[in-house]
Design a protein around this motif. Sequence first.
Motif, PDB file in Angstrom:
ATOM      1  N   PRO A   1     -30.424  17.610 -32.162  1.00 52.65           N
ATOM      2  CA  PRO A   1     -31.558  16.786 -31.749  1.00 52.65           C
ATOM      3  C   PRO A   1     -31.297  16.179 -30.370  1.00 52.65           C
ATOM      4  O   PRO A   1     -30.139  16.051 -29.957  1.00 52.65           O
ATOM      5  CB  PRO A   1     -31.600  15.699 -32.815  1.00 52.65           C
ATOM      6  N   SER A   2     -32.351  15.849 -29.685  1.00 54.53           N
ATOM      7  CA  SER A   2     -32.117  15.130 -28.433  1.00 54.53           C
ATOM      8  C   SER A   2     -31.832  13.677 -28.804  1.00 54.53           C
ATOM      9  O   SER A   2     -32.285  13.182 -29.824  1.00 54.53           O
ATOM     10  CB  SER A   2     -33.329  15.226 -27.517  1.00 54.53           C
ATOM     11  N   ILE A   3     -31.009  13.029 -27.985  1.00 53.82           N
ATOM     12  CA  ILE A   3     -30.612  11.672 -28.314  1.00 53.82           C
ATOM     13  C   ILE A   3     -31.047  10.736 -27.198  1.00 53.82           C
ATOM     14  O   ILE A   3     -31.337  11.168 -26.080  1.00 53.82           O
ATOM     15  CB  ILE A   3     -29.092  11.557 -28.541  1.00 53.82           C
ATOM     16  N   GLU A   4     -31.058   9.456 -27.545  1.00 54.48           N
ATOM     17  CA  GLU A   4     -31.424   8.472 -26.540  1.00 54.48           C
ATOM     18  C   GLU A   4     -30.152   8.114 -25.776  1.00 54.48           C
ATOM     19  O   GLU A   4     -29.252   7.487 -26.338  1.00 54.48           O
ATOM     20  CB  GLU A   4     -31.990   7.244 -27.233  1.00 54.48           C
ATOM     21  N   ALA A   5     -30.056   8.513 -24.519  1.00 55.22           N
ATOM     22  CA  ALA A   5     -28.810   8.298 -23.790  1.00 55.22           C
ATOM     23  C   ALA A   5     -29.059   8.347 -22.280  1.00 55.22           C
ATOM     24  O   ALA A   5     -30.120   8.745 -21.826  1.00 55.22           O
ATOM     25  CB  ALA A   5     -27.798   9.374 -24.168  1.00 55.22           C
ATOM     26  N   ASP A   6     -28.033   7.923 -21.534  1.00 54.76           N
ATOM     27  CA  ASP A   6     -28.065   8.047 -20.082  1.00 54.76           C
ATOM     28  C   ASP A   6     -27.400   9.388 -19.750  1.00 54.76           C
ATOM     29  O   ASP A   6     -26.184   9.531 -19.817  1.00 54.76           O
ATOM     30  CB  ASP A   6     -27.297   6.876 -19.455  1.00 54.76           C
ATOM     31  N   ALA A   7     -28.212  10.364 -19.422  1.00 57.55           N
ATOM     32  CA  ALA A   7     -27.720  11.734 -19.272  1.00 57.55           C
ATOM     33  C   ALA A   7     -26.597  11.824 -18.233  1.00 57.55           C
ATOM     34  O   ALA A   7     -25.579  12.480 -18.456  1.00 57.55           O
ATOM     35  CB  ALA A   7     -28.876  12.651 -18.874  1.00 57.55           C
ATOM     36  N   GLU A   8     -26.792  11.125 -17.101  1.00 60.14           N
ATOM     37  CA  GLU A   8     -25.812  11.209 -16.015  1.00 60.14           C
ATOM     38  C   GLU A   8     -24.450  10.729 -16.492  1.00 60.14           C
ATOM     39  O   GLU A   8     -23.419  11.328 -16.238  1.00 60.14           O
ATOM     40  CB  GLU A   8     -26.315  10.315 -14.839  1.00 60.14           C
ATOM     41  N   ARG A   9     -24.509   9.623 -17.246  1.00 67.39           N
ATOM     42  CA  ARG A   9     -23.248   9.027 -17.670  1.00 67.39           C
ATOM     43  C   ARG A   9     -22.578   9.815 -18.794  1.00 67.39           C
ATOM     44  O   ARG A   9     -21.369   9.908 -18.845  1.00 67.39           O
ATOM     45  CB  ARG A   9     -23.480   7.579 -18.086  1.00 67.39           C
ATOM     46  N   LEU A  10     -23.397  10.387 -19.657  1.00 71.18           N
ATOM     47  CA  LEU A  10     -22.807  11.224 -20.705  1.00 71.18           C
ATOM     48  C   LEU A  10     -22.121  12.428 -20.082  1.00 71.18           C
ATOM     49  O   LEU A  10     -21.055  12.862 -20.503  1.00 71.18           O
ATOM     50  CB  LEU A  10     -23.880  11.706 -21.676  1.00 71.18           C
ATOM     51  N   ARG A  11     -22.740  12.955 -19.047  1.00 73.17           N
ATOM     52  CA  ARG A  11     -22.133  14.077 -18.308  1.00 73.17           C
ATOM     53  C   ARG A  11     -20.774  13.635 -17.754  1.00 73.17           C
ATOM     54  O   ARG A  11     -19.786  14.355 -17.849  1.00 73.17           O
ATOM     55  CB  ARG A  11     -23.076  14.486 -17.176  1.00 73.17           C
ATOM     56  N   ARG A  12     -20.731  12.400 -17.228  1.00 76.27           N
ATOM     57  CA  ARG A  12     -19.488  11.840 -16.677  1.00 76.27           C
ATOM     58  C   ARG A  12     -18.402  11.819 -17.762  1.00 76.27           C
ATOM     59  O   ARG A  12     -17.267  12.219 -17.558  1.00 76.27           O
ATOM     60  CB  ARG A  12     -19.795  10.422 -16.179  1.00 76.27           C
ATOM     61  N   VAL A  13     -18.810  11.342 -18.961  1.00 73.05           N
ATOM     62  CA  VAL A  13     -17.879  11.250 -20.090  1.00 73.05           C
ATOM     63  C   VAL A  13     -17.273  12.613 -20.386  1.00 73.05           C
ATOM     64  O   VAL A  13     -16.058  12.784 -20.480  1.00 73.05           O
ATOM     65  CB  VAL A  13     -18.610  10.724 -21.353  1.00 73.05           C
ATOM     66  N   LEU A  14     -18.171  13.614 -20.528  1.00 77.24           N
ATOM     67  CA  LEU A  14     -17.706  14.946 -20.903  1.00 77.24           C
ATOM     68  C   LEU A  14     -16.838  15.549 -19.819  1.00 77.24           C
ATOM     69  O   LEU A  14     -15.813  16.181 -20.095  1.00 77.24           O
ATOM     70  CB  LEU A  14     -18.918  15.830 -21.217  1.00 77.24           C
TER      71      LEU A  14
END
Length: 526
Positions: free
Chosen positions: A409-422
């Motif tokens: 599912p799509s989630i409610e998140a800050d895409a840029e920052r999640l990318r940073r995490v990964l």
Amino acid sequence: MKNFFSRHISLRNRLILTSLALTGIPLIILVGASYSLLDTGINIGVNQPLEQGLNAALAIADKSYQENVNRISFQIVNLSYEPELRNKNRLQNTESLLKSAIRSNDLDAIELYDAEGALIHFVCKSGYEDQIPMTDRDRVIHGLQSKFDLVHRSGSENRILKAGKAIENGHGQIIGMLVGNQVFPEDYVRNLNEVQIKSQFYTEVDMLRGRYFVHLFGSFLALAFVVAVAAVIASIYLARKFTEPIGQLVQATHELAKGNMGYQLQRLSRDEIGELMNSFNRMSRDLEENRKKLIHAERIAAWQGIARRLAHEIKNPLTPIQLSIQHLRDEYNKGNQDFSETFSECTETIIQEVDGLRRMVQEFSEFARMPAPNFQETDIGSILKELVSFFATAHPAIRFTLQSTDPLPSIEADAERLRRVLINLIENATHAVMNRSIKKIRIQANYAEGDSTMYIHLEDTGYGIPRDRLERVFQPYFTTKENGTGLGLSIVDRIIQDHNGRVTAESEVGKGARFDIQLPIFQKRE
Ligand SMILES: Nc1ncnc2c1ncn2[C@@H]1O[C@H](COP(=O)(O)OP(=O)(O)O)[C@@H](O)[C@H]1O
Ligand SMILES: [Mg+2]
């Protein structure tokens, strides 16, 4: 038994069983008691000796009556076999025979009819002429047709016993009909009737008594049944009403245990359980508040640590810069020949150190500047795919695998920052497996339908993290790498926390490390 009872049966069912026992047992006792009570009550006034006497009298009366019937029947049958009577043509001349039969038998009168039912002779003892009515013509006809012996009673008070017999000639033809009469004494008939009526009355009363008992006890049973059904319904209702809030409480404590602080119970009742629920809600709110305070305090402490660390890091390059400048000044004052060499050496050092300082300050400001995340519907699945293919191309020696629940599912998140995490996590993993014989990095994204949380796992076959270091890897400036900043994982931790999630590390030294992320699908709004 008791243990079984309390351990294996839910509170609700236990309550139901208990209340059923509490109503059922007295009800059964009551039913039993009422049965015996009714039984004795109804038989009050029953006189057994009297009943027995009455029965005996009835038996005697029946017997004496039957004896009379038998005797009269026997005598009239006997008479019907007189040869004189068996000749149709001589029936008219039998009067004297009949008269002598009356004299020698107990018969009080004899009637003789022909084959058509017409009276031929009527003879009787003297004095009985007016007392004995003729037999009904219908009966006579019937007797002639059916050949049966007719026994019945007639006359006033049924005092006259009549016994009939069809007369056959030698060829079995019916040629006439004899009816014997006996007049019972008045008191005999009265007594006979009396006994019969009394005993019939008694039987009826007995039957009524039985019916009355069945009726009374039946209504009592019906009442008991209604009470039992009402008790079952009431106890189920009460048990449900009583245990439902307890079930809610249990559920609520599970929620708390799962880390869902601040969980609130709805629909509070106004009794003790309601109070309990109320204080649970208060406790839950307090816990949530404390958790927030704790997080706040942790953040402050973390920032203090970062500031201390940064000051230390900045001091480090300052020393070589200061030393270089002092060295430059000393050499310049001495007016040495090879000053230009010293000059280029020292300025090179200064430039390098200043460069390092700038890099550090830049990273720090990036780290510190982090504003509140910008939550948007984010397709985490495609971010993962994109990153994995990017790293796989950049590091062909490493085997990357990506497994994920489909559809994610799509989630409610800050895409840029999640990318940073990964990116930070994959970079660390890449570094860890780089010089290992097995180079594998596996990424998994799991989601269970209806769940409010998504799980992301990153596993590598790198050098791993010693147990005592597992806690510290998330601290800012903790690094084991020569050129590491030690900020990567602290940024990861911070971003995941901003998403109301959790990140943890597990590892076995020499085998690899594993990072687990829990992310809520939806962000709570406050
Ligand atoms: N996948 C991994 N395997 C082994 N050790 C790791 C892994 N990820 C992080 N670490 C350890 O945690 C430390 C902190 O990592 P990080 O915060 O990203 O800073 P840096 O990467 O700059 O060192 C690393 O220096 C390393 O010792
Ligand atoms: Mg790193």
